[in-house]
Scaffold this active site. Structure first.
Site, short mmCIF file in Angstrom:
data_model
loop_
_atom_site.label_atom_id
_atom_site.label_comp_id
_atom_site.label_asym_id
_atom_site.label_seq_id
_atom_site.Cartn_x
_atom_site.Cartn_y
_atom_site.Cartn_z
N ASN A 157 -0.10 -45.32 26.76
CA ASN A 157 0.03 -46.74 27.15
C ASN A 157 -1.01 -47.21 28.15
OD1 ASN A 157 1.36 -45.11 29.05
ND2 ASN A 157 2.62 -46.80 29.72
N GLY A 233 5.05 -39.08 30.16
CA GLY A 233 5.39 -39.37 28.77
C GLY A 233 6.88 -39.56 28.62
N GLU A 255 6.80 -37.48 34.88
CA GLU A 255 6.91 -38.94 35.05
C GLU A 255 7.32 -39.51 33.69
OE1 GLU A 255 6.52 -40.59 37.80
OE2 GLU A 255 5.55 -39.12 39.09
N CYS A 289 5.77 -48.10 31.60
CA CYS A 289 7.04 -47.46 31.95
C CYS A 289 7.82 -48.29 32.97
CB CYS A 289 6.78 -46.07 32.50
SG CYS A 289 5.60 -46.08 33.86
N GLU A 470 4.50 -38.62 42.58
CA GLU A 470 3.05 -38.57 42.74
C GLU A 470 2.64 -39.67 43.70
OE1 GLU A 470 1.60 -38.65 38.63
OE2 GLU A 470 1.98 -36.51 38.43
P1 NAD Z 1 5.09 -38.69 24.46
O1 NAD Z 1 6.06 -37.91 25.28
O2 NAD Z 1 5.29 -38.77 23.02
O3 NAD Z 1 3.62 -38.11 24.66
C1 NAD Z 1 3.01 -37.97 25.92
C2 NAD Z 1 1.97 -36.87 25.86
O4 NAD Z 1 2.61 -35.63 25.62
C3 NAD Z 1 0.95 -37.03 24.73
O5 NAD Z 1 -0.31 -36.59 25.18
C4 NAD Z 1 1.50 -36.10 23.67
O6 NAD Z 1 0.52 -35.64 22.77
C5 NAD Z 1 2.04 -34.97 24.51
N1 NAD Z 1 3.07 -34.15 23.87
C6 NAD Z 1 3.94 -34.50 22.88
N2 NAD Z 1 4.71 -33.44 22.54
C7 NAD Z 1 4.34 -32.41 23.33
C8 NAD Z 1 4.77 -31.07 23.46
N3 NAD Z 1 5.74 -30.56 22.71
N4 NAD Z 1 4.18 -30.29 24.39
C9 NAD Z 1 3.20 -30.77 25.17
N5 NAD Z 1 2.73 -32.04 25.09
C10 NAD Z 1 3.31 -32.86 24.19
O7 NAD Z 1 5.02 -40.11 25.14
P2 NAD Z 1 4.17 -41.37 24.64
O8 NAD Z 1 4.89 -41.94 23.49
O9 NAD Z 1 2.75 -41.00 24.53
O10 NAD Z 1 4.29 -42.33 25.90
C11 NAD Z 1 5.31 -43.23 26.09
C12 NAD Z 1 6.33 -42.68 27.06
O11 NAD Z 1 5.70 -42.39 28.31
C13 NAD Z 1 7.41 -43.69 27.39
O12 NAD Z 1 8.65 -43.04 27.42
C14 NAD Z 1 7.03 -44.17 28.79
O13 NAD Z 1 8.07 -44.68 29.56
C15 NAD Z 1 6.48 -42.93 29.38
N6 NAD Z 1 5.63 -43.25 30.52
C16 NAD Z 1 6.04 -42.93 31.79
C17 NAD Z 1 5.28 -43.25 32.89
C18 NAD Z 1 5.69 -42.88 34.29
O14 NAD Z 1 4.83 -42.87 35.16
N7 NAD Z 1 6.96 -42.61 34.56
C19 NAD Z 1 4.05 -43.89 32.70
C20 NAD Z 1 3.66 -44.22 31.40
C21 NAD Z 1 4.45 -43.89 30.33
#
Ligand code: NAD
Length: 489
Positions: A157, A233, A255, A289, A470
């Site tokens: 995002n 994520g 996060e 997020c 963080e």
């Molecule tokens: P995601 O969890 O699908 O992916 C995030 C990252 O993790 C990607 O690089 C992905 O390739 C990797 N990943 C996926 N499966 C994995 C595994 N089994 N092992 C290791 N790495 C893996 O999330 P997304 O769809 O890319 O992002 C959206 C999510 O992120 C939303 O839930 C959002 O709220 C959250 N987010 C949180 C924050 C925060 O600071 N709290 C900030 C931005 C986004």
């Protein structure tokens, strides 16, 4: 085929040990605003991660023994180089992610630059602790040292923004890193790699491995020589990472998602609250997020709020993200757009009212964007707290507005979800905002504003929104190992 025929497609390469290296297989990454393939991303796995971790391990002794000042100067140089190319970075981020060029120019890339400058400065100002025990003839002090190879995994995002929020503190503290950006938004990370040598970052200090979470991400999480993982994520992926890293007892910073409430009391200044809450609901297509997705409005002002809020939401223009007058760009993928649309359908099926946006207003797109993944800002009312639209993270331009009567009631309802990342409270009463802020289960509470951040202070969520924080001091603590030393004289 000769190059003259096909419009050359961007092909990314992994960055390992200071060199770009091709991969044996690739995956397509799309431009969300056109639906066309934008670039090809290495489909890395164990082998590539192994090489990157080795390079990072080899670089650790030299990098970790540099003084904070030397590292600080390099981080500042890198910030200058990214800033110099700000426009190219912003264009790439917009094309890769679907976000508006305006957002990329004013938020994503400036913040990536700031992340490096902030940690370049903050690393110079930490003070460790010291206590004395004169009766025992002892002094105690703490010392902090970098941990080793840090594994950094970031989402799609806010691609460069969130990746640099991890790289900057990790290397400022003297760690070396292996980073894995989202496979859907890898271009700006690759562009940054091209600047590392010029900035003076020694080979192997920053390695970037591109690919999917299941292959590249998991190989990083499972690698025995990577003692810490900083992940941003979804909550679901975080559970998997926790499970996979458990046998190694890794240090984790997680996060995660949110289902963020805004609470609007009847003494709120609506002229401030309404535009800010429209922004907190729909900025970056609602793909932040910290975005608001549950708006609780006190009964006495509910109808007026709703009328003015919908009118304001309708002013947001959806369309070609490279047009600087556009407010809402494309969602990240076809699948994600479908998922977000389905939430609106489910809400309707449950009897909720869709006041504007999806399925209600026409979406007119320019000819070049007909196949893009667009959706209008959508406002839903008359929705029950138990509805999935009020419980689950939607992560799109959809927000729900509901009425409440008392302070006690709204605190309970705002806390009634599994998440606890960010909340906003709107009221003219200082006593009330303090009271409510203290009782909300939320890592961040903004009162009478949204998204105003001081990077010195902790950032992170409670409950299913994450583990750890963080920020200036918090990232320093996460990315270093502390030791207590006792000296008897
Ligand atoms: P995601 O969890 O699908 O992916 C995030 C990252 O993790 C990607 O690089 C992905 O390739 C990797 N990943 C996926 N499966 C994995 C595994 N089994 N092992 C290791 N790495 C893996 O999330 P997304 O769809 O890319 O992002 C959206 C999510 O992120 C939303 O839930 C959002 O709220 C959250 N987010 C949180 C924050 C925060 O600071 N709290 C900030 C931005 C986004």
């Amino acid at each position: 085929p000769t190059m003259a025929h096909s419009k050359a497609l961007l092909v990314l390469e992994n960055f390992i040990g200071g060199k770009f290296v091709p991969c044996s297989s690739y995956i397509d990454s799309y431009n969300p605003s056109t639906g066309d393939v934008y670039c090809r991303v290495p489909d890395s796995g164990k082998e590539e991660v192994e090489a990157a971790v080795k390079a990072a391990k080899d670089a650790f002794p030299i990098w970790s023994s540099k003084s904070p000042l030397e590292r600080s100067q390099i981080l500042n140089k890198l910030a200058d180089l990214i800033e110099h190319d700000l426009e190219a970075f912003a264009q790439a981020e917009s094309k890769d992610q679907g976000k508006t060029i305006t957002f990329a120019r004013t938020v994503d890339i400036p913040r990536a630059v700031h992340n490096f400058r902030f940690f370049a400065s903050s690393i110079l100002h930490h003070v460790t602790e010291c206590t004395e025990m004169p009766a025992m003839g002892c002094v105690h002090y703490t010392s902090r040292a970098p941990v080793g190879v840090a594994g950094l995994i970031s989402p799609w995002n806010l691609p460069l923004y969130l990746l640099t929020w991890k790289i900057a503190p990790a290397i400022a503290c003297g760690n070396t890193v292996v980073a894995k950006p989202s496979e859907m938004t890898s271009v700006t990370a690759w562009m940054m790699c091209k600047l590392l040598e010029k900035a003076g970052v020694p080979s192997g200090v920053v390695n970037v491995v591109f690919g999917t979470g299941a292959k590249a991400g998991e190989a990083l999480v499972c690698h025995p020589d990577v003692p810490l993982i900083s992940f941003t994520g979804s909550t679901l992926t975080a559970q998997r990472i926790t499970e996979k890293s458990a046998p190694h007892c890794k240090r984790l910073s997680l996060e995660l998602g949110g289902k963020n409430p805004a609470i609007v009391f009847d003494d709120a200044d609506l002229s401030q609250c309404i535009p800010a809450t429209v922004r907190s609901s729909f900025a970056n297509q609602g793909e932040i997020c910290l975005c608001t997705s549950r708006i609780f409005v006190q009964r006495g002002i509910y109808s007026e709020f709703l009328k003015r809020f919908v009118a304001e939401a309708k002013k947001w223009k959806t369309g070609n993200p490279s047009d600087p007058t556009i407010d809402v760009g494309a969602l990240i993928s076809k699948e994600h757009l479908e998922k977000v649309r389905n939430y609106v359908k489910k809400a309707q099926a449950e009897g909720a009212r869709v006041l504007c946006g999806e399925g209600v207003d026409p979406l007119a797109l320019p000819p070049g964007n007909q196949k893009g993944y667009f959706m209008l800002p959508t406002v839903i009312s008359e929705v029950k707290d138990e509805s999935c639209c009020m419980q689950e993270e939607i992560f799109g331009p959809v927000t729900c507005v509901v009425a409440f009567d008392t302070e006690e009631e709204v605190i309970q309802r705002a806390n009634g979800v599994k998440y606890g990342l960010a909340a906003t409270v709107w009221s003219g009463s200082v006593g009330r905002v303090h009271r409510v802020a203290h009782r909300l289960q939320s890592g961040l509470v903004w009162t009478n504003c949204w998204l105003v951040r001081d990077l010195n202070l902790p950032f992170g969520g409670m409950k299913a929104s994450g583990i750890g924080r963080e920020g200036g001091k918090d990232s320093y603590e996460f990315f270093t190992e502390v030791k207590t030393i006792t000296i008897k004289h």
